[in-house]
Design an enzyme around this catalytic site. Sequence first.
Site, PDB file in Angstrom:
ATOM      1  N   ARG A 125       0.842  -1.201   0.000  1.00 44.01           N
ATOM      2  CA  ARG A 125       0.000   0.000   0.000  1.00 44.01           C
ATOM      3  C   ARG A 125       0.874   1.246   0.000  1.00 44.01           C
ATOM      4  NH1 ARG A 125      -2.461   0.471   4.557  1.00 44.01           N
ATOM      5  NH2 ARG A 125      -4.039   1.887   3.773  1.00 44.01           N
ATOM      6  N   LYS A 190       3.998  -7.582  12.009  1.00 43.66           N
ATOM      7  CA  LYS A 190       3.159  -7.800  10.833  1.00 43.66           C
ATOM      8  C   LYS A 190       3.429  -9.178  10.222  1.00 43.66           C
ATOM      9  CE  LYS A 190       2.023  -5.565   6.446  1.00 43.66           C
ATOM     10  NZ  LYS A 190       1.715  -4.272   5.829  1.00 43.66           N
ATOM     11  N   ARG A 330       0.265   4.487  13.583  1.00 47.04           N
ATOM     12  CA  ARG A 330       1.276   3.981  14.513  1.00 47.04           C
ATOM     13  C   ARG A 330       0.595   3.787  15.856  1.00 47.04           C
ATOM     14  NH1 ARG A 330       4.057   7.797  11.831  1.00 47.04           N
ATOM     15  NH2 ARG A 330       3.740   9.337  13.439  1.00 47.04           N
TER      16      ARG A 330
HETATM   17  C1  BTN Z   1       0.688  -4.053   2.280  1.00 50.23           C
HETATM   18  O1  BTN Z   1       0.672  -4.477   3.439  1.00 50.23           O
HETATM   19  O2  BTN Z   1       1.212  -2.961   2.000  1.00 50.23           O
HETATM   20  C2  BTN Z   1       0.041  -4.889   1.189  1.00 50.23           C
HETATM   21  C3  BTN Z   1       0.999  -5.902   0.619  1.00 50.23           C
HETATM   22  C4  BTN Z   1       0.398  -6.737  -0.510  1.00 50.23           C
HETATM   23  C5  BTN Z   1       1.425  -7.641  -1.167  1.00 50.23           C
HETATM   24  C6  BTN Z   1       0.789  -8.620  -2.127  1.00 50.23           C
HETATM   25  S1  BTN Z   1       1.909  -9.893  -2.639  1.00 50.23           S
HETATM   26  C7  BTN Z   1       0.761 -10.444  -3.828  1.00 50.23           C
HETATM   27  C8  BTN Z   1       0.167  -9.192  -4.445  1.00 50.23           C
HETATM   28  N1  BTN Z   1       1.014  -8.708  -5.523  1.00 50.23           N
HETATM   29  C9  BTN Z   1       1.541  -7.507  -5.241  1.00 50.23           C
HETATM   30  O3  BTN Z   1       2.306  -6.866  -5.978  1.00 50.23           O
HETATM   31  N2  BTN Z   1       1.121  -7.091  -4.043  1.00 50.23           N
HETATM   32  C10 BTN Z   1       0.231  -8.050  -3.419  1.00 50.23           C
END
Ligand code: BTN
Length: 334
Positions: A125, A190, A330
């Site tokens: 994100r 996380k 946070r």
């Molecule tokens: C986050 O916590 O910021 C979200 C992370 C999401 C990662 C997943 S991995 C599979 C899919 N492909 C990506 O490029 N992103 C999501």
Amino acid sequence: MARPLSEEQLLPLLRTLADGGWHSGEALAREAGITRAGLSKRLQKLMQWGLEIETQPGRGCHLAHPLELLDADLIRGALPQPLQGKLGVRVLAGTDSTNTRLLDAATADDPQALLAEHQTAGRGRHGRSWHSPFGTNLYLSLAWTFPQWPAALTALPLATGVATADALEELRLPDLRLKWPNDLWCGTSKLGGILIEQRGESGGACRVVVGLGLNVAMRSATTAHIGQPWTTLTEQLRAATSRSVPSRNGLAGRILGHWVAMLERFTREGFAPFEPRWRALDLLRNRAVTLALPEGEVAGIARGVDETGALLLDAGETRRRILSGEVTLRVSPQ
Ligand code: BTN
């Protein structure tokens, strides 16, 4: 110029090495029908993917950490029976981002799932990158077309978090929680993150790609640049119960089964049926939090979410609704 090595050339070698045992270079080259120089190029490519391959004179080579490779048939086999044959499942050794690949894929093939052993441009994100080393985690995306734009689409990340937590329930992870809007946490670290991307379609249909990065067995050697506390299923299960992690294929099938059931219900009923479970898993509820908003930091007490998935924040006398995608959170020390 030499042609780049294809997945078809590399995967058979990887399948042989996956057991972690020692294999002589001579036997590996013979099996692949290539020269020793050709074998060494393939091994180098696997090392570029991040795999640790050790060599020893007289013994050959082996993978420092044995691998359970992803397998589309095994994932399909772990889906609930009625979904088998209805949900397309594909596995790639590597890709830029499973979300990107599905955003570009033909909608006629929806629902369809895509997994990769590693990503070169995994996205998180707020434009962050998602660390995606080979073979140790799950990088999983599902493309889904809603016939009409759902009223509560902004709450879909939260419902996806609930469905993912439910899929992990039988692992009995200690203190599995959801951190608004769509992080999976265990205790203070996380465990995974969800990224939902969407494209409107003509005629009112709405296509989403739901993506999950779930840390399964990632090792700290590869993670120096991750800017927040993180954990893995392996670490959590070992610490709590000495149990080992279940198969990634089984996990992927189970998560996909829960996602499809959630998406079907979300289409009919929106976020409401998922809200009680969200509340039970909410990491932030009634806790002091600080939000980084475009106008600056705002401190307050988190009071759950509304029917659109917006975070309710009591800041002084005012209750604010904070929408997904614009803030970072946070948790203040308790
Ligand atoms: C986050 O916590 O910021 C979200 C992370 C999401 C990662 C997943 S991995 C599979 C899919 N492909 C990506 O490029 N992103 C999501």
